[in-house]
Design an enzyme around this catalytic site. Structure first.
Site, PDB file in Angstrom:
ATOM      1  N   ASP A 281     -25.433  -8.208 -19.177  1.00 32.01           N
ATOM      2  CA  ASP A 281     -26.104  -9.485 -18.916  1.00 32.01           C
ATOM      3  C   ASP A 281     -27.537  -9.192 -18.469  1.00 32.01           C
ATOM      4  OD1 ASP A 281     -25.770 -12.511 -18.301  1.00 32.01           O
ATOM      5  OD2 ASP A 281     -26.792 -11.685 -16.550  1.00 32.01           O
TER       6      ASP A 281
ATOM      7  N   TYR B 245     -35.841 -10.745 -15.678  1.00 33.16           N
ATOM      8  CA  TYR B 245     -35.513  -9.522 -14.940  1.00 33.16           C
ATOM      9  C   TYR B 245     -36.483  -8.376 -15.260  1.00 33.16           C
ATOM     10  CZ  TYR B 245     -31.007 -11.987 -14.476  1.00 33.16           C
ATOM     11  OH  TYR B 245     -30.037 -12.915 -14.247  1.00 33.16           O
TER      12      TYR B 245
ATOM     13  N   LYS C 121     -31.663 -14.337 -21.441  1.00 33.14           N
ATOM     14  CA  LYS C 121     -31.935 -15.721 -21.005  1.00 33.14           C
ATOM     15  C   LYS C 121     -33.408 -16.060 -21.126  1.00 33.14           C
ATOM     16  CE  LYS C 121     -28.488 -14.777 -17.435  1.00 33.14           C
ATOM     17  NZ  LYS C 121     -28.811 -13.407 -16.993  1.00 33.14           N
TER      18      LYS C 121
ATOM     19  N   HIS D 197     -32.201 -20.378 -18.785  1.00 35.20           N
ATOM     20  CA  HIS D 197     -31.908 -19.718 -17.507  1.00 35.20           C
ATOM     21  C   HIS D 197     -31.766 -20.693 -16.335  1.00 35.20           C
ATOM     22  CE1 HIS D 197     -32.677 -15.605 -15.374  1.00 35.20           C
ATOM     23  NE2 HIS D 197     -31.878 -16.341 -14.654  1.00 35.20           N
TER      24      HIS D 197
HETATM   25  N1  NAP Z   1     -28.211 -16.866 -14.303  1.00 33.36           N
HETATM   26  C1  NAP Z   1     -28.748 -16.662 -13.128  1.00 33.36           C
HETATM   27  O1  NAP Z   1     -29.559 -17.462 -12.616  1.00 33.36           O
HETATM   28  C2  NAP Z   1     -28.377 -15.426 -12.358  1.00 33.36           C
HETATM   29  C3  NAP Z   1     -28.712 -15.327 -10.992  1.00 33.36           C
HETATM   30  C4  NAP Z   1     -28.325 -14.168 -10.302  1.00 33.36           C
HETATM   31  C5  NAP Z   1     -27.627 -13.161 -10.976  1.00 33.36           C
HETATM   32  N2  NAP Z   1     -27.343 -13.280 -12.304  1.00 33.36           N
HETATM   33  C6  NAP Z   1     -26.619 -12.206 -13.041  1.00 33.36           C
HETATM   34  O2  NAP Z   1     -25.461 -11.853 -12.315  1.00 33.36           O
HETATM   35  C7  NAP Z   1     -25.482 -10.455 -12.028  1.00 33.36           C
HETATM   36  C8  NAP Z   1     -24.783 -10.166 -10.717  1.00 33.36           C
HETATM   37  O3  NAP Z   1     -25.404 -10.835  -9.667  1.00 33.36           O
HETATM   38  P1  NAP Z   1     -26.052 -10.087  -8.416  1.00 33.36           P
HETATM   39  O4  NAP Z   1     -26.428  -8.713  -8.852  1.00 33.36           O
HETATM   40  O5  NAP Z   1     -27.142 -10.934  -7.887  1.00 33.36           O
HETATM   41  O6  NAP Z   1     -24.898 -10.124  -7.340  1.00 33.36           O
HETATM   42  P2  NAP Z   1     -23.425  -9.492  -7.211  1.00 33.36           P
HETATM   43  O7  NAP Z   1     -22.984  -8.856  -8.467  1.00 33.36           O
HETATM   44  O8  NAP Z   1     -22.591 -10.550  -6.592  1.00 33.36           O
HETATM   45  O9  NAP Z   1     -23.643  -8.385  -6.087  1.00 33.36           O
HETATM   46  C9  NAP Z   1     -24.459  -7.275  -6.285  1.00 33.36           C
HETATM   47  C10 NAP Z   1     -24.511  -6.527  -4.964  1.00 33.36           C
HETATM   48  O10 NAP Z   1     -23.211  -6.017  -4.640  1.00 33.36           O
HETATM   49  C11 NAP Z   1     -23.266  -4.623  -4.449  1.00 33.36           C
HETATM   50  N3  NAP Z   1     -22.019  -4.088  -5.022  1.00 33.36           N
HETATM   51  C12 NAP Z   1     -21.671  -4.021  -6.326  1.00 33.36           C
HETATM   52  N4  NAP Z   1     -20.419  -3.561  -6.470  1.00 33.36           N
HETATM   53  C13 NAP Z   1     -19.966  -3.306  -5.224  1.00 33.36           C
HETATM   54  C14 NAP Z   1     -18.747  -2.813  -4.723  1.00 33.36           C
HETATM   55  N5  NAP Z   1     -17.743  -2.487  -5.533  1.00 33.36           N
HETATM   56  N6  NAP Z   1     -18.618  -2.670  -3.375  1.00 33.36           N
HETATM   57  C15 NAP Z   1     -19.626  -3.011  -2.534  1.00 33.36           C
HETATM   58  N7  NAP Z   1     -20.805  -3.503  -2.962  1.00 33.36           N
HETATM   59  C16 NAP Z   1     -20.972  -3.649  -4.297  1.00 33.36           C
HETATM   60  C17 NAP Z   1     -24.503  -4.163  -5.156  1.00 33.36           C
HETATM   61  O11 NAP Z   1     -25.085  -3.031  -4.539  1.00 33.36           O
HETATM   62  P3  NAP Z   1     -25.219  -1.607  -5.303  1.00 33.36           P
HETATM   63  O12 NAP Z   1     -26.008  -1.831  -6.547  1.00 33.36           O
HETATM   64  O13 NAP Z   1     -25.931  -0.791  -4.283  1.00 33.36           O
HETATM   65  O14 NAP Z   1     -23.818  -1.143  -5.560  1.00 33.36           O
HETATM   66  C18 NAP Z   1     -25.444  -5.352  -4.985  1.00 33.36           C
HETATM   67  O15 NAP Z   1     -26.064  -5.304  -3.723  1.00 33.36           O
HETATM   68  C19 NAP Z   1     -26.975 -10.131 -12.007  1.00 33.36           C
HETATM   69  O16 NAP Z   1     -27.221  -8.750 -12.107  1.00 33.36           O
HETATM   70  C20 NAP Z   1     -27.454 -10.932 -13.193  1.00 33.36           C
HETATM   71  O17 NAP Z   1     -27.164 -10.246 -14.394  1.00 33.36           O
HETATM   72  C21 NAP Z   1     -27.693 -14.406 -12.999  1.00 33.36           C
END
Ligand code: NAP
Length: 276
Positions: A49, A54, A79, A112
């Site tokens: 994704d 980004y 997006k 987005h």
């Molecule tokens: N459409 C939108 O508006 C939108 C908005 C936000 C996000 N997104 C998409 O959704 C994806 C995920 O969202 P996100 O990255 O914001 O949040 P997330 O996946 O909920 O959380 C990511 C965080 O969790 C940590 N983490 C990951 N796996 C872990 C585990 N097994 N144990 C403990 N900590 C863990 C990561 O740190 P480390 O990297 O240090 O492990 C990072 O700090 C994004 O990368 C993006 O592709 C889309």
């Protein structure tokens, strides 16, 4: 080390199969090429994704190239940021994304955010969506959809456009579970995709989650991702750490009981503010 379940998919309303688990690539925490290649080649992730916003589409291209995977074996979502909204601009911006990703087509292209820079929001959405439909009809994206859209935003498109969005990607986890929107999407056969499915790692100390992780001998992250999958959501956790990328894929070998799903479905702590 490849993991069963990573090829499990949902069927979108146009019949296209979308892998249930993907790897997020938002810039927070950086982009680690080696970790993405590891996810694709050693763990077996088949879904990435990303987004123009980004600013990592070129990095994603290099990781895909390094993985050696065949294009048809990989799902790539990108997006369109609102600065690219409008019919002509959408087409131009989309081709920029394709070029940066080094791809001939996307699997999924999403608007987005519902925000628009100027003009009437509903009209801008429809103008943009017309270009999204053209991209889809030309076979340049296998599916098109939206992100962060409310019921009202979705209704505008459904009532006025030719093609219903196939996906709505929203922030979705037990601590942010907008039931009305979830029900609406389910009824309309718009696939929900959960972003920030790990609640941005902010809720791992929640006693309910800790207790459940102990009960299933899994981590809090795995419980949250399993909740996503069992609710029928596509889910895109992000980690730059290989160990966690692997951990996040180990969610197809257990099930949460209905009782535990009910507990998680009832959790609402509206304290985390959304970020793009
Ligand atoms: N459409 C939108 O508006 C939108 C908005 C936000 C996000 N997104 C998409 O959704 C994806 C995920 O969202 P996100 O990255 O914001 O949040 P997330 O996946 O909920 O959380 C990511 C965080 O969790 C940590 N983490 C990951 N796996 C872990 C585990 N097994 N144990 C403990 N900590 C863990 C990561 O740190 P480390 O990297 O240090 O492990 C990072 O700090 C994004 O990368 C993006 O592709 C889309």
């Amino acid at each position: 080390m490849s993991v069963t379940g990573l090829t499990e998919s949902v069927t979108l309303h146009n019949g296209v199969q979308m892998p249930k688990l993907g790897l997020g690539s938002s810039p927070h925490g950086g982009y680690e090429h080696d970790s993405v290649v590891y996810a694709l080649t050693e763990v077996g992730y088949r879904h990435i994704d990303t987004a123009k916003r980004y600013m990592v589409e070129e990095e994603v291209r290099e990781s895909i190239k390094a993985s050696g995977l065949k294009r048809e074996d990989l799902w790539v979502t990108s997006k369109l940021w609102p600065t690219g909204y409008g019919y002509e601009k959408t087409l131009r911006t989309f081709h920029g994304t394709l070029k940066r990703l080094g791809l001939e087509y996307l699997d999924l292209y999403l608007m987005h955010w519902p925000n628009v820079l100027k003009g009437d929001q509903k009209a801008v959405h429809l103008d943009t969506w017309r270009a999204m439909e053209e991209i889809y009809n030309k076979g340049l994206a296998r599916a098109i959809g939206v992100s962060n859209f409310s019921v009202e935003h979705l209704e505008n498109i459904i009532e006025n456009a030719n093609i219903k969005p196939m996906v709505n990607q929203i922030e979705l986890h037990p601590y942010n579970n907008p039931k009305e929107l979830v029900d609406f999407c389910r009824k309309a056969q718009i696939q929900l995709e959960a972003y920030c499915p790990l609640a941005r790692a902010q809720m791992f100390d929640d006693p309910t989650l800790v207790k459940m992780a102990e009960k299933y001998k899994k981590t809090g992250a795995q419980i949250l991702l399993r909740w996503s999958i069992q609710n029928g959501f596509v889910t895109v956790p992000k980690s730059v750490k290989k160990k966690r990328i692997f951990e996040n894929s180990q969610i197809f070998d257990f099930s949460l009981s209905q009782e535990d799903m009910d507990v998680l479905n009832g959790l609402i702590i509206p304290s985390i503010s959304p970020q793009p």
